[in-house]
Design a protein around this motif. Sequence first.
Motif, PDB file in Angstrom:
ATOM      1  N   LEU A  26      -0.226   4.575   4.147  1.00  0.00           N
ATOM      2  CA  LEU A  26       1.067   3.886   4.053  1.00  0.00           C
ATOM      3  C   LEU A  26       0.815   2.413   3.737  1.00  0.00           C
ATOM      4  CD1 LEU A  26       2.781   5.346   7.258  1.00  0.00           C
ATOM      5  CD2 LEU A  26       2.870   6.237   4.918  1.00  0.00           C
ATOM      6  N   ARG A  27       1.467   1.920   2.699  1.00  0.00           N
ATOM      7  CA  ARG A  27       1.311   0.520   2.327  1.00  0.00           C
ATOM      8  C   ARG A  27       1.998  -0.352   3.375  1.00  0.00           C
ATOM      9  NH1 ARG A  27       3.220  -1.676  -3.541  1.00  0.00           N
ATOM     10  NH2 ARG A  27       3.183   0.471  -4.277  1.00  0.00           N
ATOM     11  N   GLY A 263       8.532  -2.532  13.464  1.00  0.00           N
ATOM     12  CA  GLY A 263       9.513  -3.135  12.568  1.00  0.00           C
ATOM     13  C   GLY A 263       9.204  -2.921  11.108  1.00  0.00           C
ATOM     14  N   ALA A 265       6.487  -0.870   9.725  1.00  0.00           N
ATOM     15  CA  ALA A 265       5.925   0.412   9.283  1.00  0.00           C
ATOM     16  C   ALA A 265       6.665   1.597   9.897  1.00  0.00           C
ATOM     17  CB  ALA A 265       4.442   0.490   9.637  1.00  0.00           C
ATOM     18  N   ARG A 266       7.641   1.315  10.751  1.00  0.00           N
ATOM     19  CA  ARG A 266       8.458   2.350  11.417  1.00  0.00           C
ATOM     20  C   ARG A 266       7.588   3.353  12.179  1.00  0.00           C
ATOM     21  NH1 ARG A 266       9.139   0.605   5.987  1.00  0.00           N
ATOM     22  NH2 ARG A 266      10.913  -0.784   6.131  1.00  0.00           N
ATOM     23  N   LEU A 267       6.530   2.862  12.801  1.00  0.00           N
ATOM     24  CA  LEU A 267       5.624   3.704  13.567  1.00  0.00           C
ATOM     25  C   LEU A 267       5.615   3.267  15.021  1.00  0.00           C
ATOM     26  CD1 LEU A 267       2.548   3.778  11.140  1.00  0.00           C
ATOM     27  CD2 LEU A 267       4.224   5.610  11.487  1.00  0.00           C
TER      28      LEU A 267
ATOM     29  N   ASN B  38      11.252   7.981   6.515  1.00  0.00           N
ATOM     30  CA  ASN B  38      11.220   6.597   6.996  1.00  0.00           C
ATOM     31  C   ASN B  38       9.864   5.943   6.726  1.00  0.00           C
ATOM     32  OD1 ASN B  38      10.067   8.399   8.872  1.00  0.00           O
ATOM     33  ND2 ASN B  38      10.168   6.838  10.477  1.00  0.00           N
ATOM     34  N   LEU B  39       8.869   6.738   6.339  1.00  0.00           N
ATOM     35  CA  LEU B  39       7.539   6.182   6.052  1.00  0.00           C
ATOM     36  C   LEU B  39       7.388   5.711   4.613  1.00  0.00           C
ATOM     37  CD1 LEU B  39       5.355   8.743   8.033  1.00  0.00           C
ATOM     38  CD2 LEU B  39       6.330   6.576   8.810  1.00  0.00           C
ATOM     39  N   PRO B  41       7.743   3.282   1.298  1.00  0.00           N
ATOM     40  CA  PRO B  41       7.567   1.822   1.210  1.00  0.00           C
ATOM     41  C   PRO B  41       8.804   1.024   1.630  1.00  0.00           C
ATOM     42  CG  PRO B  41       6.639   2.858  -0.732  1.00  0.00           C
ATOM     43  CD  PRO B  41       7.234   3.962   0.096  1.00  0.00           C
ATOM     44  N   VAL B  42       9.992   1.439   1.300  1.00  0.00           N
ATOM     45  CA  VAL B  42      11.182   0.694   1.710  1.00  0.00           C
ATOM     46  C   VAL B  42      11.800   1.276   2.975  1.00  0.00           C
ATOM     47  CG1 VAL B  42      11.705  -0.114  -0.611  1.00  0.00           C
ATOM     48  CG2 VAL B  42      12.678   2.045   0.184  1.00  0.00           C
ATOM     49  N   GLY B  43      11.110   2.197   3.610  1.00  0.00           N
ATOM     50  CA  GLY B  43      11.614   2.747   4.863  1.00  0.00           C
ATOM     51  C   GLY B  43      12.682   3.801   4.694  1.00  0.00           C
ATOM     52  N   GLN B  76      17.289  -2.024  -1.032  1.00  0.00           N
ATOM     53  CA  GLN B  76      15.853  -2.281  -0.922  1.00  0.00           C
ATOM     54  C   GLN B  76      15.067  -1.447  -1.923  1.00  0.00           C
ATOM     55  OE1 GLN B  76      13.873  -2.574   2.892  1.00  0.00           O
ATOM     56  NE2 GLN B  76      15.861  -2.237   3.858  1.00  0.00           N
ATOM     57  N   ASN B 299      15.234   1.865   8.816  1.00  0.00           N
ATOM     58  CA  ASN B 299      15.517   0.430   8.786  1.00  0.00           C
ATOM     59  C   ASN B 299      16.613   0.087   9.780  1.00  0.00           C
ATOM     60  OD1 ASN B 299      13.648  -0.313   6.742  1.00  0.00           O
ATOM     61  ND2 ASN B 299      14.962   0.735   5.272  1.00  0.00           N
TER      62      ASN B 299
END
Lengths: 311, 311
Positions: A26-27, A263, A265-267, B38-39, B41-43, B76, B299
């Motif tokens: 994941l970037r 916030g 990476a949503r992890l 949700n993973l 790049p833009v969530g 986004q 997000n």
Amino acid sequence: MALVTISDIRAAAALIAPVVVRTPLLRFDDRLSLKPENLQPVGAFKIRGAYHALARLPEQQRARGVVAYSSGNHAQAVAFAAREFGVPATIVVPENAPEVKIAATRAWGAEVVLVPMAQRESRAHELAEERGTTLIPPFDHPDVIAGQGTVGLEVVEDAPAVDVVLVPVSGGGLISGVAAAVKALRPAARVVGVEPAFAADAAESLRAGELVRWPAADRERTSADGLRAEPSDLTFAHIQTFVDDIVTVTEEQIADAVRRLAGRARLVVEPSGAVAVAAYLADAERWPQRTVAVVSGGNIDPAAYLRLLSA
Amino acid sequence: MALVTISDIRAAAALIAPVVVRTPLLRFDDRLSLKPENLQPVGAFKIRGAYHALARLPEQQRARGVVAYSSGNHAQAVAFAAREFGVPATIVVPENAPEVKIAATRAWGAEVVLVPMAQRESRAHELAEERGTTLIPPFDHPDVIAGQGTVGLEVVEDAPAVDVVLVPVSGGGLISGVAAAVKALRPAARVVGVEPAFAADAAESLRAGELVRWPAADRERTSADGLRAEPSDLTFAHIQTFVDDIVTVTEEQIADAVRRLAGRARLVVEPSGAVAVAAYLADAERWPQRTVAVVSGGNIDPAAYLRLLSA
């Protein structure tokens, strides 16, 4: 001492494929990518080594059951793997382990035996002898190391030009396997371990050229409860051979990384799982373009997680 | 009306591969797996449709730039995709959109134009005309639908025997694409949409056999700020053709799903992203063995997330 090879790790990858998530990279930002091992079934990379160790047991031996001692994630991993194979598991857990990890271990159907921290290893050996079952060590075994090494194999598969891989260090099983894989497949890449400053025995050992022991009471100061173990001769041999450096992070840097991982990476990540990202964030300019941080686990008590997010 | 086909979706998959994360299926319990978008790049899954729409533009047209209107995640996504292609993006955002989504849109280098909710669509069309740039709609376009459909393609690739796919419904772009893919590849699987009870216009429309409009003020009652849009003729045609049912969930069920996704799946999920899991958890026994829930986005303002976790 025989070190784990890339062939061992490739063989492990084939054996564990049925149950392990092939986590994507994941970037996180323009230079950092994450390897989110908190998304594994037990919430940590530990399933790789534990499942592999069980898969490698002769069937009759495995059928008698397995025993493990662990501060948490390895316990869940062995319990989960035993359930997959339909064999009994007994897990010796220190009394001060997080409640969430104990409950999860029980939820996978394992018998949990709570003991004082100092007795967990000896009690596990006793139980294995009494019951004729097999002890699955948390890191001090080639099959466990080879299983964890599949993380490194996947990192290089997905990022063939990776420059640096940042890996949490506790007993050293994860970094031993990852470093063995990365150095075989991408020798130009650096493998850098990360420890809490409060449990930096492996960093000191690597500098000293020999295993330096820290008192357990010192190592227990860190909030990263999964990083309080110390390397064995076997994992330290891998570290000396394959690991370029071990850096340390403060408790505040760890907490900040936990928040940034939620916030950005949503992890949901436990403190132990966030140290590699903490090392990156502590000095992002220091790291090269293609840096990968292993996010090793996400098992944290909801109340403790709320406190971290609120701070 | 021409509907998106599986060939369109396969072509989209090839075009978006360079930037979109191939998300794995994550086991949530013995019958539910998650597709964790949700993973991205833009969530959120929105990157799939937005990037695909930009990729399909003739190069000269794309170079003049793009415009989009969105309550957040599409904004986004278009900003991110434009940055990938090195072209300018202007995003028209309603004034009541979450601050975290506005900030993230700006962070990807887009110009943000804040307008009252009711004017966002007209203002975006005006801007596109004034500047000679291309409007990328959030869902009402075959290229966007085909891009979102790659979620369904991947679900069936990873779970060929899937029984049910649960998908959040807002404007309907995601479920249109997912349902087109799933019904082509696995006709025996059911595709079930999920809406907040407070914004259940698509559920009512499907039952009525025609588009039923709900006042925006009604739809804005839900905490799921990404699910306040309403289907277009194009997405409703897909829904009528491919979708088996649309069910609803309460605000409390949504909040509970957000908490369960943090604790059990280690995923930070926004309310809109949690509705499919909420529908599963509301009555887990109702769903068959192999159920997949699309977790569409993550997000959420940190303060709002803390309030949800603390409740």
